[in-house]
Design an enzyme around this catalytic site. Structure first.
Site, PDB file in Angstrom:
ATOM      1  CB  SER A   1     -53.116 -20.059 -20.417  1.00 41.16           C
ATOM      2  OG  SER A   1     -53.695 -18.851 -19.955  1.00 41.16           O
TER       3      SER A   1
ATOM      4  CE  LYS B   1     -54.426 -20.112 -16.551  1.00 35.10           C
ATOM      5  NZ  LYS B   1     -53.718 -18.861 -16.875  1.00 35.10           N
TER       6      LYS B   1
END
Lengths: 207, 207
Positions: free
Chosen positions: B124, B161
């Site tokens: 990601s 993230k």
DNA sequence: TTATCTACCAGACAAATGTCTGGTATGTAA
DNA sequence: TTACATACCAGACATTTGTCTGGTAGATAA
């Protein structure tokens, strides 16, 4: 009598302390363990250490100073070595640059003898997750395998690329479609070493 | 009187011996050096060691058993600290994971107290040059700035993230268009810390 | 209650270890 | 020749370090 902790709690922390000291090449004396944990008696520290030996988590050389150690086969590896981060590399001055590095990077390795580090300039290796200003740690060697990421010296300029071995020459491929492969004549190119690690320090965000 | 070697020759071999012992986490006593080189007097070994100290190749803690060591990193900074690389993090057991690390990573930092490291799983964050199996070093803190890369705990799962701060909630954004942002309810998400460094160990090539 | 286990303290002693002093021997320079 | 530096030896001593013995205190089980 000092306050007590629950059974095994302090011993676990002592285990981590000893392990860390051992990895740094500084095995502690019983008294150093005593002082590190604030005990008033040497024997308190010793008993925890002896219990760790009994449980198989530590080993020891009886009667030897600083004799507690990790059991054979449970070595975390040697203490960290310091790898020179070179400022600028040109042909002919690699050794000089190694002796006057910009700074040092600690790493888990057996020896720093054949290791040095460089900053990556440019975006030719973006596709391999190597960004500008990343630092590559390099194992000094004059050859490498096909497909390995290497540092090569081309016309006096160090560059990080993926090595492609052809029949009678080497090619240095980027990992970014905006860049062309380098196809240097052999007498104008040498491999300094193989990239073994990439490091990136992350500063404040760009938002 | 035993046969002599030429000046400096034995000392060089003693230096290599001590260095090797230190890297194995087993600093030698003066008498161990004596026996390793077949001297009949402790003082012979000691004088070689003292000369190595005088030349700056070794350092020592005077009066301490096994006190000869390598000079502190030939730089002005503090010695490296060891950052715990955690195996698996879930809600509630961060401290336990720190005390049972998979291994340690050496780093230049003032203290390892608020630092831990994690392996990145998934793709990601590809766009930020963070690949699967990379290791992120994290500074433990419950908040971070907008745009910083953080490790957050969402529903018991740690994730790396980019943080986006909105008016009344936080968002966790990937750096890969194949992934959606995470918009967790505040009671189901907490920030473990800010990513300060990325490391990647490069193995054999894929060809 | 006693018995047992664990976590701690206190003191003494033996051995390991660092250190010092005094020495021989060799090679080189003045 | 003497002076100096280096590489070695021998012995003694001070300190550090490991170890042991005897103890208190709390928790738990029988």
């Amino acid at each position: 009598m000092s306050p007590r902790t629950q059974p095994g709690r302090t011993r676990e922390r002592i285990y981590q302390y000893v392990r860390k000291q051992l990895q740094m090449g500084q095995p502690p004396t019983v008294r150093e363990v005593q002082h590190a944990f604030g005990f008033r008696a040497v024997q308190t520290a010793r008993e925890h250490l002896e219990r760790l030996v009994k449980e198989g988590l530590l080993a020891k050389r009886p009667g030897k100073a600083r004799g507690y150690c990790l059991p054979a086969g449970k070595q975390d590896g040697p203490p960290p070595v310091l790898i020179p981060l070179l400022g600028h590399v040109q042909a002919g001055n690699l050794n000089a640059a190694i002796e006057h590095p910009e700074s040092y990077l600690p790493a888990n390795a057996r020896s720093a003898d054949k290791l040095f580090a460089l900053r990556v300039r440019g975006e030719s290796m973006l596709g391999a997750g190597i960004l500008p200003n990343d630092i590559v740690i390099v194992h000094s060697q004059p050859t490498a395998e096909n497909g390995e990421i290497v540092v090569a010296l081309v016309d006096d300029e160090a560059t990080v690329k993926r090595l492609r071995l052809r029949r009678n020459r080497i090619e240095l491929h980027p990992e970014n479609p905006d860049f062309e492969p380098i196809l240097p004549p052999p007498d104008r190119c040498s491999i300094l070493g193989k990239v073994t690690e990439v490091r990136r320090f992350i500063d404040s965000p760009a938002n």
